[in-house]
Motif scaffolding. Structure first.
Motif, mmCIF file in Angstrom:
data_model
loop_
_atom_site.group_PDB
_atom_site.id
_atom_site.type_symbol
_atom_site.label_atom_id
_atom_site.label_comp_id
_atom_site.label_asym_id
_atom_site.label_seq_id
_atom_site.Cartn_x
_atom_site.Cartn_y
_atom_site.Cartn_z
ATOM 1 N N MET A 1 17.115 -9.118 -7.310
ATOM 2 C CA MET A 1 15.920 -9.156 -7.986
ATOM 3 C C MET A 1 15.259 -7.822 -7.720
ATOM 4 O O MET A 1 15.272 -7.281 -6.415
ATOM 5 N N THR A 2 14.423 -7.111 -8.742
ATOM 6 C CA THR A 2 13.814 -5.959 -8.392
ATOM 7 C C THR A 2 12.427 -6.160 -8.555
ATOM 8 O O THR A 2 11.911 -7.052 -9.550
ATOM 9 N N SER A 3 11.697 -5.526 -8.055
ATOM 10 C CA SER A 3 10.017 -5.142 -8.578
ATOM 11 C C SER A 3 9.351 -4.040 -8.033
ATOM 12 O O SER A 3 10.187 -3.118 -7.345
ATOM 13 N N ALA A 4 8.505 -3.622 -8.613
ATOM 14 C CA ALA A 4 7.688 -2.408 -8.402
ATOM 15 C C ALA A 4 7.330 -2.356 -6.993
ATOM 16 O O ALA A 4 6.579 -3.042 -6.449
ATOM 17 N N PRO A 5 7.741 -1.114 -6.264
ATOM 18 C CA PRO A 5 7.324 -1.013 -4.939
ATOM 19 C C PRO A 5 5.766 -0.640 -4.931
ATOM 20 O O PRO A 5 5.434 -0.028 -5.748
ATOM 21 N N GLY A 6 5.277 -1.189 -3.762
ATOM 22 C CA GLY A 6 3.868 -0.790 -3.637
ATOM 23 C C GLY A 6 2.927 -1.568 -4.485
ATOM 24 O O GLY A 6 1.577 -1.229 -4.487
ATOM 25 N N VAL A 7 3.223 -2.360 -5.226
ATOM 26 C CA VAL A 7 2.596 -3.116 -6.261
ATOM 27 C C VAL A 7 2.377 -4.611 -5.613
ATOM 28 O O VAL A 7 3.532 -5.058 -5.433
ATOM 29 N N GLY A 8 1.216 -5.077 -5.634
ATOM 30 C CA GLY A 8 1.043 -6.816 -5.055
ATOM 31 C C GLY A 8 0.614 -6.539 -3.598
ATOM 32 O O GLY A 8 0.499 -5.380 -3.218
ATOM 33 N N ARG A 9 0.559 -7.584 -3.119
ATOM 34 C CA ARG A 9 -0.152 -7.663 -1.751
ATOM 35 C C ARG A 9 0.657 -9.018 -0.972
ATOM 36 O O ARG A 9 1.004 -9.690 -1.703
ATOM 37 N N GLY A 10 0.528 -9.177 0.204
ATOM 38 C CA GLY A 10 1.124 -10.040 1.209
ATOM 39 C C GLY A 10 2.687 -10.071 1.050
ATOM 40 O O GLY A 10 3.249 -9.153 1.236
ATOM 41 N N THR A 11 3.187 -11.255 1.125
ATOM 42 C CA THR A 11 4.537 -11.361 1.345
ATOM 43 C C THR A 11 5.117 -12.041 0.005
ATOM 44 O O THR A 11 5.998 -13.063 0.387
ATOM 45 N N THR A 12 4.746 -12.102 -0.926
ATOM 46 C CA THR A 12 5.292 -12.735 -2.137
ATOM 47 C C THR A 12 6.321 -12.352 -2.535
ATOM 48 O O THR A 12 6.779 -11.104 -2.227
ATOM 49 N N PRO A 13 7.206 -12.802 -3.320
ATOM 50 C CA PRO A 13 8.696 -12.302 -3.663
ATOM 51 C C PRO A 13 8.212 -10.891 -4.410
ATOM 52 O O PRO A 13 9.363 -10.272 -4.350
ATOM 53 N N SER A 14 7.261 -10.672 -4.899
ATOM 54 C CA SER A 14 7.203 -9.420 -5.508
ATOM 55 C C SER A 14 6.883 -8.226 -4.523
ATOM 56 O O SER A 14 6.759 -6.830 -4.719
ATOM 57 N N PRO A 37 -3.108 -0.142 -11.473
ATOM 58 C CA PRO A 37 -3.322 0.552 -12.462
ATOM 59 C C PRO A 37 -1.839 0.721 -13.284
ATOM 60 O O PRO A 37 -0.602 0.718 -12.589
ATOM 61 N N ALA A 38 -1.659 1.157 -14.560
ATOM 62 C CA ALA A 38 -0.533 1.187 -15.372
ATOM 63 C C ALA A 38 0.363 2.353 -14.663
ATOM 64 O O ALA A 38 1.675 2.053 -14.643
ATOM 65 N N ARG A 39 -0.207 3.332 -14.571
ATOM 66 C CA ARG A 39 0.791 4.649 -13.937
ATOM 67 C C ARG A 39 1.336 4.099 -12.644
ATOM 68 O O ARG A 39 2.731 4.381 -12.710
ATOM 69 N N ARG A 40 0.866 3.580 -11.894
ATOM 70 C CA ARG A 40 1.476 3.049 -10.411
ATOM 71 C C ARG A 40 2.566 1.825 -10.928
ATOM 72 O O ARG A 40 3.707 1.821 -10.243
ATOM 73 N N ALA A 41 2.225 0.889 -11.725
ATOM 74 C CA ALA A 41 3.262 0.070 -12.102
ATOM 75 C C ALA A 41 4.622 0.876 -12.593
ATOM 76 O O ALA A 41 5.690 0.355 -12.496
ATOM 77 N N LEU A 42 4.367 1.751 -13.792
ATOM 78 C CA LEU A 42 5.520 2.407 -14.383
ATOM 79 C C LEU A 42 6.062 2.957 -13.320
ATOM 80 O O LEU A 42 7.231 2.893 -13.303
ATOM 81 N N GLU A 43 5.588 3.647 -12.453
ATOM 82 C CA GLU A 43 6.318 4.528 -11.432
ATOM 83 C C GLU A 43 7.035 3.546 -10.380
ATOM 84 O O GLU A 43 8.500 4.038 -9.950
ATOM 85 N N GLY A 44 6.347 2.480 -10.171
ATOM 86 C CA GLY A 44 7.262 1.764 -9.131
ATOM 87 C C GLY A 44 8.347 1.047 -9.791
ATOM 88 O O GLY A 44 9.181 0.740 -9.381
#
Length: 172
Positions: A1-14, A44-51
């Motif tokens: 499973m993958t997700s955007a690095p640096g996006v989100g907080r805590g230790t959720t699956p993402s 921000p959209a840019r951060r999500a896209l990059e992640g």
């Protein structure tokens, strides 16, 4: 499973250690197929896209097909309130597709801009004719304003497999 690095907080699956540990876990027994999950939280959209692109690039470089599955429509509190207030006519409870998808989906934007990533769109299993009902086939879709019921999710197993297969066929 993958997700955007640096996006989100805590230790959720993402985020965090869970993400690093499961970065290349396949959700399918097929070799070369991996699935992605959307990050949590407003970013921000840019951060999500990059992640997303940073997460996907090593997989795509190895020849793995990344399948992006868009988020489900946002039902809001009105759909659940309608079902609660109208138990005998709950099939009339719905939200407009425009409103349900008003926030857009950064995962889809990133997938469409990234070679080697395909989109498995499940929208038709939630919405038709411009609206998204709260009850489909006499099954309650949402358990709250944004989470699906286990029962409705169980009805999506076959359609999800066919949708992923169709997305992969379209990749060629």
């Amino acid at each position: 499973m993958t997700s955007a690095p640096g996006v989100g907080r805590g230790t959720t699956p993402s985020t965090g250690p869970w993400r690093r540990e499961h970065r290349t876990t396949s959700c399918s027994p097929r070799p070369g197929l991996t699935c992605g999950a959307p990050p949590e939280g407003p970013e921000p959209a840019r951060r999500a896209l990059e992640g997303y692109r940073a997460s996907w690039q090593p997989l795509v470089a190895r020849g793995t097909t990344v399948v992006a599955i868009p988020d489900t429509p946002a039902a809001g509190s009105g759909a659940q309130r309608c079902v609660d207030e109208h138990p005998d006519s709950r099939w009339t409870c719905r939200i407009s597709a425009g409103r349900a998808f008003a926030a857009g989906d950064r995962l889809v934007d990133a997938a469409r801009a990234t070679p080697g990533v395909v989109v498995a769109d499940m929208t038709r299993w939630f919405c038709a004719d411009g609206s998204c009902p709260a009850v489909i086939g006499n099954v309650l879709v949402y358990r709250d304003s944004q989470h699906l019921t286990r029962t409705y999710v169980s009805t999506l197993v076959g359609p999800l497999g066919r949708t992923v297969d169709a997305a992969l066929r379209g990749r060629a």
